[in-house]
Enzyme design. Sequence first.
Site, PDB file in Angstrom:
ATOM      1  N   GLU A  20       0.744  -1.213  -0.069  1.00 56.14           N
ATOM      2  CA  GLU A  20      -0.086  -0.033   0.085  1.00 56.14           C
ATOM      3  C   GLU A  20       0.579   1.263  -0.033  1.00 56.14           C
ATOM      4  OE1 GLU A  20      -3.658  -0.415   2.135  1.00 56.14           O
ATOM      5  OE2 GLU A  20      -4.018   1.380   2.421  1.00 56.14           O
ATOM      6  N   ASP A  55      -2.965  -3.207   2.922  1.00 51.26           N
ATOM      7  CA  ASP A  55      -3.267  -3.332   4.439  1.00 51.26           C
ATOM      8  C   ASP A  55      -4.631  -4.419   4.396  1.00 51.26           C
ATOM      9  OD1 ASP A  55      -1.668  -1.658   5.103  1.00 51.26           O
ATOM     10  OD2 ASP A  55      -2.896   0.147   5.330  1.00 51.26           O
ATOM     11  N   TYR A  63      -1.271  -3.515  13.071  1.00 52.72           N
ATOM     12  CA  TYR A  63      -2.198  -3.030  12.178  1.00 52.72           C
ATOM     13  C   TYR A  63      -3.069  -1.917  13.304  1.00 52.72           C
ATOM     14  CZ  TYR A  63      -5.072  -1.355   8.365  1.00 52.72           C
ATOM     15  OH  TYR A  63      -5.431  -0.754   7.253  1.00 52.72           O
TER      16      TYR A  63
END
Length: 690
Positions: free
Chosen positions: A7, A106, A313
Amino acid sequence: MKLVISEKEIAAKRIAKILSGNGVREDKVYGVPVNYIKYNGMDCAVIGLKGHILKVDFPKDYANWFKVDPADLIGAEIEKIPIQKKIIQALKKIADQTTEIIIATDYDREGELIGYDAWQVISEKNKIAPVKRARFSAITPADINSAFSKPGKIDLNLAFAGRARQDIDLIWGAVLTRFISLASYQVKDNFLSVGRVQSPTLTLIVDREIEIQSFVPTPYWIVNVKLKTEKGEEFEASHKKKKFLKKEEALKAFAKIGDRGNVIDVNETVRKVMPPSPFNTTGLIVAANSFGFTASKTINVAENLYINGYISYPRTDNTVYPPSINLKEVVKTLGGIGVFEEACKEVLSRDKLIAAKGKKRSTDHPPIYPTSAAVRSNLSEDEWKLYELIARRFICSLFPPAEIKGISASIDIGGEIFAANGSNVIKKNWIAFYPYYRYEDVYIPDLVKGQRLTVIDRQILDKETKPPARYSQGKLVEKMEELGLGTKATRHTIIQNLIGRGYIRGNPLIPSEKAIAVVKILQKHADRISTPEMTSELEIDMDGIVRGDESKEEVVEKSKEMLKSIMIKLQNEKKEISQEIKKAIKEDFIIGKCTEPDCEGNLIVRVSRKTRKRFIGCSAYPACTKTFSLPQNGLIVTTKEKCKHCDYPVVRIIAKGRKPWDLCINMDCPKKDEKYKNYTNNNRGKKTFN
Ligand SMILES: [Zn+2]
Ligand SMILES: [Zn+2]
């Protein structure tokens, strides 16, 4: 050659390093960095995107606000427009040599869509290369290697839920914003933004402000005494009634206080204070707000920590550690960092680790936890602050509860009963290592029933009830989650957009006059946009797409139907809306009272007919010709605040690419920042009425 798509650029670099064990050859394709590696004997290119490479928009024919009826946008076709042209070029170039695509963006709705779009772009050149998906919650060697050793399939439902969100937000935002802006002639820089998530959120802030402004305080009185034991220990007690609503009653009780008191009852309790539960996105934003981080600052800093492998995350709803996390290993790792050493030792000294659990459980990502040991000097000050919070939270979530002893004594003084309450921590446990939890012992001496005390002071205090507090950014994010407004990935952006549109400022958040005006209009004419129900219903529908229960088309269509019914009502009441909003906006342009002595006028933002430049003039013109100049670029927001140094009105300027700043309109203000003086000198309009 395998093509790995990440990403972000930094994430691509780290992933390449981890997969290759450092043998990375960096090159550029159309100026876009590509990391070439050998992975399991295969040639592999790892490329980083810049988030979304495509955006959704209406065809060009719909671009002109004045030529298109806003409601016509509901039925318009939606196009995908490239926004990262260089990256798209690079992807197409590499596509020729690609034998397999691995999406490593992600793992969530937006990430899946970003990966899906990249795949679509590549398949314009190469339809045969199969696509796989590497899912991970941390960019650490263990997580990355395991994700790449058994990649799964791309989740089309997840990607289409992301696309539905994009389409719905585009349609709602464009239709409502154009309608309200055109109805009030607020266009270009001054357009009035209205949106599916932002408007109910703004309503929360405005409603709270109105509640505060219309709050009528109720007076009450408190009667306090200071007491002393035979041993000379001093402490305080309050009349058991706590609040006297009538002053005479407080005075009556006060008059009865003699020199001596008598302990009639002593109670001891032990209260357990549970350790903090694991962090999800909202929890982290709320906690970091306590040391002054705004929601978007927290997310930005957390993202950096994630990309560099320090934390898992940061976009997650989960507050329960999954069994896959080896909690003990994480504690051992953190124990190597000096400041956490003692806490980690204590955790590891227990036979069995029991982790605190929060209320929300999901399976996509774990709660936010530290994934590697950070060296303080390698992080920025903000990064360290947030890392330390996350690390301490993790360690403390593995502690047993703290224990606090509470002592309450009832004391008879001249027939009136007073209460003295003390508390002290008897088992600190996690409290010792979690400075963000503020706690203070309240001292009272050991008392026994029948004990005689001396009254050494007495007090009667005038108090009044206080209005509710404004929302801090943390509290607002919490409230949004509770009401189903936005998602873990979007809430902080919504707040940032409201700030950027001049609707709210500060932390705690204060709405502008304009925000109050827009919310009042929506509440009156389109209540469904100002309340959270419809928005949260659509969020639930989007979750339905993820589960495969509903299609993207169905959900977008449903949202269009909702919007159509809103627009019918708005169109019918357009004239009224137009008048009301123009009146409200006019008031918003009042900067403050005129500064000329003896002038009763208001200072207002005006535009010169000759030069089209804006300036501040007096409403009493032509009797009063007072003017002030204004910067010509950016949005001007009235604040109703006065300069601390010269008492002139202050306006807030929000210009693209700059931090919003407050400007004292007085050019001769004694404390005027030189930088602003220069900025405004270069940008000020001509000070004439014509
Ligand atoms: Zn004046
Ligand atoms: Zn000033």
